[in-house]
Design a protein around this motif. Structure first.
Motif, PDB file in Angstrom:
ATOM      1  N   PHE A  18     -20.949  -1.227 -51.692  1.00 30.42           N
ATOM      2  CA  PHE A  18     -20.113  -2.187 -52.418  1.00 30.42           C
ATOM      3  C   PHE A  18     -20.960  -3.144 -53.247  1.00 30.42           C
ATOM      4  N   PHE A  19     -22.076  -3.583 -52.678  1.00 30.71           N
ATOM      5  CA  PHE A  19     -22.964  -4.497 -53.400  1.00 30.71           C
ATOM      6  C   PHE A  19     -23.462  -3.862 -54.693  1.00 30.71           C
ATOM      7  N   PHE A  20     -23.974  -2.652 -54.598  1.00 32.13           N
ATOM      8  CA  PHE A  20     -24.518  -2.013 -55.793  1.00 32.13           C
ATOM      9  C   PHE A  20     -23.436  -1.683 -56.813  1.00 32.13           C
ATOM     10  N   VAL A  21     -22.256  -1.339 -56.354  1.00 30.77           N
ATOM     11  CA  VAL A  21     -21.156  -1.082 -57.287  1.00 30.77           C
ATOM     12  C   VAL A  21     -20.791  -2.363 -58.029  1.00 30.77           C
ATOM     13  N   GLN A  22     -20.637  -3.461 -57.295  1.00 33.59           N
ATOM     14  CA  GLN A  22     -20.289  -4.713 -57.950  1.00 33.59           C
ATOM     15  C   GLN A  22     -21.429  -5.207 -58.837  1.00 33.59           C
ATOM     16  N   TYR A  23     -22.653  -5.038 -58.408  1.00 31.53           N
ATOM     17  CA  TYR A  23     -23.791  -5.449 -59.220  1.00 31.53           C
ATOM     18  C   TYR A  23     -23.836  -4.654 -60.521  1.00 31.53           C
ATOM     19  N   TYR A  24     -23.590  -3.353 -60.433  1.00 33.84           N
ATOM     20  CA  TYR A  24     -23.584  -2.514 -61.630  1.00 33.84           C
ATOM     21  C   TYR A  24     -22.446  -2.910 -62.570  1.00 33.84           C
ATOM     22  N   ILE A  25     -21.264  -3.137 -62.015  1.00 33.34           N
ATOM     23  CA  ILE A  25     -20.111  -3.513 -62.846  1.00 33.34           C
ATOM     24  C   ILE A  25     -20.354  -4.851 -63.527  1.00 33.34           C
ATOM     25  N   SER A  26     -20.846  -5.824 -62.781  1.00 37.08           N
ATOM     26  CA  SER A  26     -21.081  -7.139 -63.393  1.00 37.08           C
ATOM     27  C   SER A  26     -22.219  -7.095 -64.411  1.00 37.08           C
ATOM     28  N   ALA A  27     -23.215  -6.267 -64.178  1.00 34.54           N
ATOM     29  CA  ALA A  27     -24.321  -6.173 -65.127  1.00 34.54           C
ATOM     30  C   ALA A  27     -23.940  -5.365 -66.365  1.00 34.54           C
ATOM     31  N   SER A  28     -23.064  -4.402 -66.206  1.00 37.34           N
ATOM     32  CA  SER A  28     -22.703  -3.540 -67.334  1.00 37.34           C
ATOM     33  C   SER A  28     -21.576  -4.106 -68.183  1.00 37.34           C
ATOM     34  N   PHE A  29     -20.527  -4.552 -67.520  1.00 35.31           N
ATOM     35  CA  PHE A  29     -19.327  -4.952 -68.248  1.00 35.31           C
ATOM     36  C   PHE A  29     -19.251  -6.449 -68.541  1.00 35.31           C
ATOM     37  N   PHE A  30     -20.017  -7.242 -67.819  1.00 37.12           N
ATOM     38  CA  PHE A  30     -19.977  -8.695 -68.007  1.00 37.12           C
ATOM     39  C   PHE A  30     -21.364  -9.207 -68.384  1.00 37.12           C
ATOM     40  N   LYS A  31     -21.945  -8.602 -69.392  1.00 38.28           N
ATOM     41  CA  LYS A  31     -23.295  -8.977 -69.822  1.00 38.28           C
ATOM     42  C   LYS A  31     -23.353 -10.415 -70.332  1.00 38.28           C
ATOM     43  N   ASN A  32     -22.296 -10.855 -70.984  1.00 41.55           N
ATOM     44  CA  ASN A  32     -22.283 -12.192 -71.582  1.00 41.55           C
ATOM     45  C   ASN A  32     -21.786 -13.270 -70.628  1.00 41.55           C
ATOM     46  N   THR A  33     -21.383 -12.884 -69.445  1.00 39.76           N
ATOM     47  CA  THR A  33     -20.855 -13.832 -68.477  1.00 39.76           C
ATOM     48  C   THR A  33     -21.969 -14.281 -67.544  1.00 39.76           C
ATOM     49  N   SER A  34     -22.092 -15.585 -67.392  1.00 41.69           N
ATOM     50  CA  SER A  34     -23.056 -16.141 -66.454  1.00 41.69           C
ATOM     51  C   SER A  34     -22.299 -16.546 -65.185  1.00 41.69           C
ATOM     52  N   PHE A  35     -22.566 -15.844 -64.098  1.00 36.31           N
ATOM     53  CA  PHE A  35     -21.873 -16.116 -62.850  1.00 36.31           C
ATOM     54  C   PHE A  35     -22.526 -17.286 -62.118  1.00 36.31           C
ATOM     55  N   TYR A  36     -21.701 -18.084 -61.468  1.00 38.91           N
ATOM     56  CA  TYR A  36     -22.184 -19.240 -60.715  1.00 38.91           C
ATOM     57  C   TYR A  36     -22.938 -18.778 -59.470  1.00 38.91           C
ATOM     58  N   TYR A  37     -22.354 -17.820 -58.754  1.00 37.21           N
ATOM     59  CA  TYR A  37     -22.985 -17.263 -57.550  1.00 37.21           C
ATOM     60  C   TYR A  37     -23.523 -15.879 -57.858  1.00 37.21           C
ATOM     61  N   SER A  38     -24.674 -15.572 -57.287  1.00 37.54           N
ATOM     62  CA  SER A  38     -25.220 -14.233 -57.461  1.00 37.54           C
ATOM     63  C   SER A  38     -24.479 -13.259 -56.545  1.00 37.54           C
ATOM     64  N   THR A  39     -24.563 -12.000 -56.883  1.00 36.37           N
ATOM     65  CA  THR A  39     -23.864 -10.972 -56.107  1.00 36.37           C
ATOM     66  C   THR A  39     -24.422 -10.889 -54.692  1.00 36.37           C
ATOM     67  N   TRP A  40     -25.724 -11.022 -54.546  1.00 30.84           N
ATOM     68  CA  TRP A  40     -26.300 -10.918 -53.199  1.00 30.84           C
ATOM     69  C   TRP A  40     -25.881 -12.078 -52.311  1.00 30.84           C
ATOM     70  N   SER A  41     -25.711 -13.281 -52.879  1.00 27.26           N
ATOM     71  CA  SER A  41     -25.296 -14.414 -52.042  1.00 27.26           C
ATOM     72  C   SER A  41     -23.845 -14.252 -51.583  1.00 27.26           C
ATOM     73  N   ILE A  42     -23.009 -13.692 -52.437  1.00 32.05           N
ATOM     74  CA  ILE A  42     -21.614 -13.446 -52.054  1.00 32.05           C
ATOM     75  C   ILE A  42     -21.562 -12.414 -50.932  1.00 32.05           C
ATOM     76  N   TYR A  43     -22.294 -11.324 -51.091  1.00 38.23           N
ATOM     77  CA  TYR A  43     -22.266 -10.276 -50.074  1.00 38.23           C
ATOM     78  C   TYR A  43     -22.942 -10.706 -48.788  1.00 38.23           C
ATOM     79  N   LEU A  44     -23.972 -11.496 -48.870  1.00 40.76           N
ATOM     80  CA  LEU A  44     -24.601 -12.014 -47.657  1.00 40.76           C
ATOM     81  C   LEU A  44     -23.629 -12.908 -46.901  1.00 40.76           C
ATOM     82  N   PHE A  45     -22.908 -13.760 -47.615  1.00 47.45           N
ATOM     83  CA  PHE A  45     -21.911 -14.623 -46.994  1.00 47.45           C
ATOM     84  C   PHE A  45     -20.843 -13.786 -46.284  1.00 47.45           C
ATOM     85  N   HIS A  46     -20.299 -12.803 -46.986  1.00 46.35           N
ATOM     86  CA  HIS A  46     -19.251 -11.970 -46.393  1.00 46.35           C
ATOM     87  C   HIS A  46     -19.772 -11.142 -45.225  1.00 46.35           C
TER      88      HIS A  46
END
Length: 127
Positions: A18-46
């Motif tokens: 799930f982490f790599f899928v979400q990381y790939y989607i956010s890196a590919s489709f949301f290139k111009n979006t700056s996320f407040y939380y990194s993907t690894w911090s969200i997945y570590l929390f969950h």
């Protein structure tokens, strides 16, 4: 404890996928979006919160087996409050559009909740 190890063996690889899928989607489709939380911090929390939650469910099931369902509902409430506390800095930030960040948080939240619910039902059916 056997239930917890089966859960750990299942959730760890699923979390990585799930982490790599979400990381790939956010890196590919949301290139111009700056996320407040990194993907690894969200997945570590969950991941950590789900492990603690299921460990607590296994403990309650072994000691007070008739209260396992109530423990699941109670800890789900605690997880919801922890999610809100985790998101407070984002909600108070100056980020213009919070929808991508909130979506990036709650999609894995519901995936982890589904997996935890599935294993909790299996735990309840073993009684």
């Amino acid at each position: 404890m056997q239930h917890f190890y089966k859960f750990l063996i299942t959730i760890f690889p699923i979390s990585i996928v799930f982490f790599f899928v979400q990381y790939y989607i956010s890196a590919s489709f949301f290139k111009n979006t700056s996320f407040y939380y990194s993907t690894w911090s969200i997945y570590l929390f969950h991941f950590i919160l789900t492990l603690i939650s299921y460990g607590f469910l296994v403990f309650v099931n072994r000691t007070f087996f008739d209260k396992t369902g109530f423990a699941f509902m109670g800890f789900s409430l605690i997880k919801m409050m922890a999610a809100i506390v985790f998101l407070i800095p984002l909600l108070q930030s100056e980020v213009v559009s919070k929808i991508p960040d909130v979506s990036a948080f709650f999609i894995p939240y519901f995936l982890f909740l589904f997996i935890e619910t599935f294993f909790a039902i299996k735990l309840l059916n073993n009684q």
